[in-house]
Design a protein around this motif. Structure first.
Motif, PDB file in Angstrom:
ATOM      1  N   SER A 158      -8.852  13.197  -4.818  1.00 57.14           N
ATOM      2  CA  SER A 158      -7.498  12.624  -4.911  1.00 57.14           C
ATOM      3  C   SER A 158      -7.174  11.620  -3.807  1.00 57.14           C
ATOM      4  N   PRO A 159      -7.339  11.979  -2.507  1.00 54.95           N
ATOM      5  CA  PRO A 159      -6.994  10.998  -1.467  1.00 54.95           C
ATOM      6  C   PRO A 159      -7.859   9.737  -1.512  1.00 54.95           C
ATOM      7  N   VAL A 160      -9.109   9.888  -1.953  1.00 55.58           N
ATOM      8  CA  VAL A 160     -10.024   8.743  -2.004  1.00 55.58           C
ATOM      9  C   VAL A 160      -9.532   7.702  -2.998  1.00 55.58           C
ATOM     10  N   TYR A 161      -9.044   8.176  -4.122  1.00 55.93           N
ATOM     11  CA  TYR A 161      -8.668   7.249  -5.189  1.00 55.93           C
ATOM     12  C   TYR A 161      -7.210   6.812  -5.127  1.00 55.93           C
ATOM     13  N   PHE A 162      -6.402   7.504  -4.308  1.00 58.96           N
ATOM     14  CA  PHE A 162      -5.016   7.073  -4.153  1.00 58.96           C
ATOM     15  C   PHE A 162      -4.854   6.107  -2.981  1.00 58.96           C
ATOM     16  N   ALA A 163      -5.759   6.173  -2.011  1.00 61.67           N
ATOM     17  CA  ALA A 163      -5.632   5.362  -0.798  1.00 61.67           C
ATOM     18  C   ALA A 163      -5.447   3.870  -1.066  1.00 61.67           C
ATOM     19  N   PRO A 164      -6.169   3.258  -2.039  1.00 61.57           N
ATOM     20  CA  PRO A 164      -5.950   1.831  -2.287  1.00 61.57           C
ATOM     21  C   PRO A 164      -4.517   1.483  -2.665  1.00 61.57           C
ATOM     22  N   ALA A 165      -3.780   2.446  -3.235  1.00 64.23           N
ATOM     23  CA  ALA A 165      -2.373   2.189  -3.577  1.00 64.23           C
ATOM     24  C   ALA A 165      -1.565   1.914  -2.314  1.00 64.23           C
ATOM     25  N   LEU A 166      -1.845   2.666  -1.243  1.00 56.52           N
ATOM     26  CA  LEU A 166      -1.146   2.441   0.027  1.00 56.52           C
ATOM     27  C   LEU A 166      -1.486   1.074   0.599  1.00 56.52           C
ATOM     28  N   SER A 167      -2.745   0.669   0.433  1.00 53.02           N
ATOM     29  CA  SER A 167      -3.151  -0.653   0.898  1.00 53.02           C
ATOM     30  C   SER A 167      -2.342  -1.741   0.200  1.00 53.02           C
ATOM     31  N   SER A 168      -2.161  -1.592  -1.105  1.00 50.44           N
ATOM     32  CA  SER A 168      -1.391  -2.586  -1.869  1.00 50.44           C
ATOM     33  C   SER A 168       0.072  -2.589  -1.460  1.00 50.44           C
ATOM     34  N   ILE A 169       0.622  -1.406  -1.213  1.00 48.23           N
ATOM     35  CA  ILE A 169       2.028  -1.305  -0.799  1.00 48.23           C
ATOM     36  C   ILE A 169       2.237  -2.021   0.534  1.00 48.23           C
ATOM     37  N   GLY A 170       1.318  -1.777   1.482  1.00 44.67           N
ATOM     38  CA  GLY A 170       1.417  -2.444   2.782  1.00 44.67           C
ATOM     39  C   GLY A 170       1.321  -3.954   2.643  1.00 44.67           C
ATOM     40  N   PHE A 171       0.428  -4.409   1.795  1.00 47.61           N
ATOM     41  CA  PHE A 171       0.252  -5.846   1.540  1.00 47.61           C
ATOM     42  C   PHE A 171       1.550  -6.464   1.019  1.00 47.61           C
ATOM     43  N   ILE A 172       2.161  -5.812   0.035  1.00 51.44           N
ATOM     44  CA  ILE A 172       3.384  -6.338  -0.583  1.00 51.44           C
ATOM     45  C   ILE A 172       4.525  -6.390   0.420  1.00 51.44           C
ATOM     46  N   LEU A 173       4.657  -5.340   1.216  1.00 54.31           N
ATOM     47  CA  LEU A 173       5.754  -5.289   2.197  1.00 54.31           C
ATOM     48  C   LEU A 173       5.643  -6.425   3.211  1.00 54.31           C
ATOM     49  N   VAL A 174       4.445  -6.636   3.743  1.00 58.35           N
ATOM     50  CA  VAL A 174       4.247  -7.723   4.711  1.00 58.35           C
ATOM     51  C   VAL A 174       4.525  -9.067   4.065  1.00 58.35           C
ATOM     52  N   LEU A 175       4.114  -9.219   2.824  1.00 56.27           N
ATOM     53  CA  LEU A 175       4.313 -10.480   2.110  1.00 56.27           C
ATOM     54  C   LEU A 175       5.801 -10.799   1.966  1.00 56.27           C
ATOM     55  N   TYR A 176       6.572  -9.788   1.583  1.00 56.42           N
ATOM     56  CA  TYR A 176       7.993 -10.004   1.378  1.00 56.42           C
ATOM     57  C   TYR A 176       8.770 -10.157   2.692  1.00 56.42           C
ATOM     58  N   LEU A 177       8.386  -9.370   3.701  1.00 61.66           N
ATOM     59  CA  LEU A 177       9.147  -9.367   4.952  1.00 61.66           C
ATOM     60  C   LEU A 177       8.836 -10.567   5.845  1.00 61.66           C
ATOM     61  N   TYR A 178       7.606 -11.099   5.766  1.00 58.69           N
ATOM     62  CA  TYR A 178       7.195 -12.110   6.740  1.00 58.69           C
ATOM     63  C   TYR A 178       6.739 -13.428   6.107  1.00 58.69           C
ATOM     64  N   LYS A 179       6.945 -13.597   4.809  1.00 61.30           N
ATOM     65  CA  LYS A 179       6.534 -14.841   4.153  1.00 61.30           C
ATOM     66  C   LYS A 179       7.210 -16.063   4.777  1.00 61.30           C
ATOM     67  N   GLN A 180       8.499 -15.983   5.001  1.00 64.98           N
ATOM     68  CA  GLN A 180       9.229 -17.119   5.563  1.00 64.98           C
ATOM     69  C   GLN A 180       8.806 -17.405   6.995  1.00 64.98           C
ATOM     70  N   LYS A 181       8.556 -16.360   7.751  1.00 64.00           N
ATOM     71  CA  LYS A 181       8.234 -16.512   9.172  1.00 64.00           C
ATOM     72  C   LYS A 181       6.799 -16.997   9.389  1.00 64.00           C
ATOM     73  N   LEU A 182       5.855 -16.470   8.623  1.00 59.79           N
ATOM     74  CA  LEU A 182       4.441 -16.777   8.842  1.00 59.79           C
ATOM     75  C   LEU A 182       3.897 -17.857   7.920  1.00 59.79           C
ATOM     76  N   GLY A 183       4.597 -18.166   6.859  1.00 64.74           N
ATOM     77  CA  GLY A 183       4.153 -19.216   5.938  1.00 64.74           C
ATOM     78  C   GLY A 183       2.848 -18.874   5.250  1.00 64.74           C
ATOM     79  N   ASP A 184       1.938 -19.843   5.174  1.00 66.36           N
ATOM     80  CA  ASP A 184       0.665 -19.635   4.477  1.00 66.36           C
ATOM     81  C   ASP A 184      -0.229 -18.598   5.144  1.00 66.36           C
ATOM     82  N   ASN A 185       0.004 -18.312   6.425  1.00 64.24           N
ATOM     83  CA  ASN A 185      -0.846 -17.365   7.148  1.00 64.24           C
ATOM     84  C   ASN A 185      -0.544 -15.913   6.803  1.00 64.24           C
ATOM     85  N   VAL A 186       0.535 -15.664   6.066  1.00 64.18           N
ATOM     86  CA  VAL A 186       0.986 -14.295   5.840  1.00 64.18           C
ATOM     87  C   VAL A 186      -0.040 -13.484   5.053  1.00 64.18           C
TER      88      VAL A 186
END
Length: 524
Positions: A158-186
């Motif tokens: 279970s943890p092995v196959y659910f872990a990628p979901a957390l990776s995607s969640i972290g990716f989305i959060l950073v994208l939304y929170l810092y897109k304006q500040k970091l631009g293309d580097n986000v």
């Protein structure tokens, strides 16, 4: 809690599907923000390059060399030796990951114009920055793979196959929170955050499993480590096999960089869609069956080993053949609903759907490659898969070069990959059948081939049911209407598939194929 094979397959499939849903949300978000642009191509190229090193060092070796060796020692009652092996492997993994990171950091900049010839000179500095910034994901995801191998050895999937979901969640959060500040580097910082979350999550579950065994002691390991030479011997072919497999995909990107802008994005986006059913079905079956097959090998029960392998092959056909039909018929509609919004326009959607149709024939072979490779690895034979991968890569390059110069262009790259997968599957099947016959057992006997032939006939009626949806799909309507229309097509296709399947297959045969009988499968 240790799961039976049936429950493990079901739970891991559900969790893999959940993780892939989050992965698709991640892709939809970043493609909607950046579209089929140069910066998207830069990010995807950098990600595939760094991911290549991560998979060579971590996932492939952890699953195919370390885990079978660890399981065999543990099953024989040599638990202390199994954990000494785990500690030793962890140390080597960290050392080699650091070497790989430093090599990529210093060698990629002077070689960037060779490895990415299709990128304009003014884009190379951005590409170099992305590669350098994303290098830490190599060690993060390698450590995640190490933790996952041990957890799967104890049948804790279970943890092995659910872990990628957390990776995607972290990716989305950073994208939304810092897109304006970091631009293309986000995008670089987003993937780093997601990878870190995945690693932490996996190790949180690993600690309770191995803490008492002192698996995390970093003191010098004195004396000979049992199983270490075996892991090293198995790792060398796996290193070549994974490198060849990933280099083949990198070659796809290299060829795509020579074509029109957006070709890399089209191949990447379509491959993500292609990879969803493969991950849920083929890859999951291969990974879940591996510890069970390894245990059969330890117990020298090859007759039951082959029965289990045949079940895996049948499952692969039952679940993937209808998916291939569905994708080929409705690729354009699927891509339209999932991706087409924001900067991902109709042109990008059309390119992606065409590439997806060209990838679709390779879906079944990739699933079979995962299963047959697990069969070889559980018998501690990693040479045959690497030879098949080498031949597959050579064919992939040849097919790509030929087909990209036809009217197919970027679609030819996808179709060339599918054809290479087919040849690779055929080689693995022929070689393992020879191996099984030497043991006095045969795989895929006459009844199995009759079963597969009837399965192909089952898909004729459902494919015809999709024609009206192909003609009347509401491209100009809202996303809700388009999604509803596609869901309706999926339901009708499924109903026709089930109806024709029940007509051609006896109920008991279906139950047997779906592992419903209670035998040693549940108890191993």
């Amino acid at each position: 809690m240790k799961l039976s094979l049936k429950k493990a397959l079901f739970s891991t499939s559900i969790l893999t599907a959940l993780a892939r849903v989050f992965g698709f949300i991640r892709e939809v978000v970043f493609l909607a923000l950046f579209g089929s642009s140069q910066i998207t191509d830069v990010y995807l190229f950098a990600f595939r390059l760094t991911n290549l090193f991560r998979q060579i060092l971590g996932e492939s070796n952890a699953d195919s060399a370390f885990m079978p060796s660890f399981i065999q020692l543990y099953a024989k009652g040599e638990k202390a030796e199994a954990w000494r092996l785990a500690r030793s492997i962890l140390g080597y993994l960290i050392i080699f990951s650091i070497i790989a990171m430093l090599s990529l950091f210093f060698l990629f900049p002077p070689l960037a114009h060779i490895l990415a010839p299709g990128f304009p000179k003014e884009t190379l500095p951005k590409l170099i920055w992305y590669v350098k910034t994303m290098i830490p994901i190599i060690i993060m995801l390698a450590l995640s793979a190490y933790a996952g191998a041990i957890l799967q050895a104890f049948k804790r999937f279970s943890p092995v196959y659910f872990a990628p979901a957390l990776s995607s969640i972290g990716f989305i959060l950073v994208l939304y929170l810092y897109k304006q500040k970091l631009g293309d580097n986000v995008l670089a910082y987003a993937i780093l955050t997601g990878s870190l979350l995945q690693m932490i999550f996996m190790w949180i579950f690993l600690v309770p499993v191995s803490w008492k065994a002192e698996a995390f002691s970093f003191g010098r390991i004195k004396g000979k480590v049992k199983g270490l030479r075996q892991v090293a011997r198995l790792s060398i072919p796996i290193l070549f096999s994974t490198a060849l497999e990933k280099l083949a995909s990198q070659v796809d990107l290299l060829f795509a960089s020579l074509l029109e802008v957006g070709s890399i994005t089209a191949l990447y986006s379509s491959y993500r869609l292609f990879h969803l059913p493969f991950a849920i079905v083929g890859l999951t079956i291969g990974k879940v069956y591996l510890p069970y097959l390894s245990k059969d090998t330890v117990e020298k029960d090859f007759n039951f080993f082959v029965k289990r392998l045949n079940e895996a092959i049948r499952l692969n056909f039952i679940l993937l053949v209808p998916v291939i039909v569905f994708i080929v018929m409705l690729a354009e509609q699927i891509v339209n609903v999932i991706y087409q919004r924001g900067s991902f326009d109709a042109r990008a959607s059309g390119m992606t759907s065409f590439a997806l149709q060209c990838y679709a024939p390779g879906l079944l072979p990739t699933g079979l490659i995962a299963i047959l490779s697990s069969a070889f690895h559980s018998n501690l034979n990693t040479k045959k898969p690497v030879i098949a991968a080498a031949i597959g890569m050579a064919l992939n390059i040849i097919f790509n070069y030929i087909l990209m110069h036809t009217f197919l262009t970027y679609g030819g790259l996808a179709l060339g990959t599918s054809l290479a997968f087919m040849f690779q599957t055929a080689l693995l099947y022929i070689w393992f059948r020879e191996f099984a016959r030497k043991k006095g057992v045969d795989i895929m006997q006459k009844d199995d081939f009759k079963f597969l032939l009837r399965l192909l006939l089952v898909n004729i009626l459902p494919s015809l049911s999709l024609i009206p949806f192909y003609i009347f799909f509401p491209y100009d309507k809202s996303i809700i209407i388009r999604a509803s229309f596609l869901i309706a097509a999926s339901i009708i296709f499924t109903l026709f598939f089930l109806a024709s399947g029940l007509y051609l297959f006896p109920i008991q045969e279906i139950k047997d194929s779906l592992l419903s009988r209670k035998d040693r499968t549940d108890n191993k």
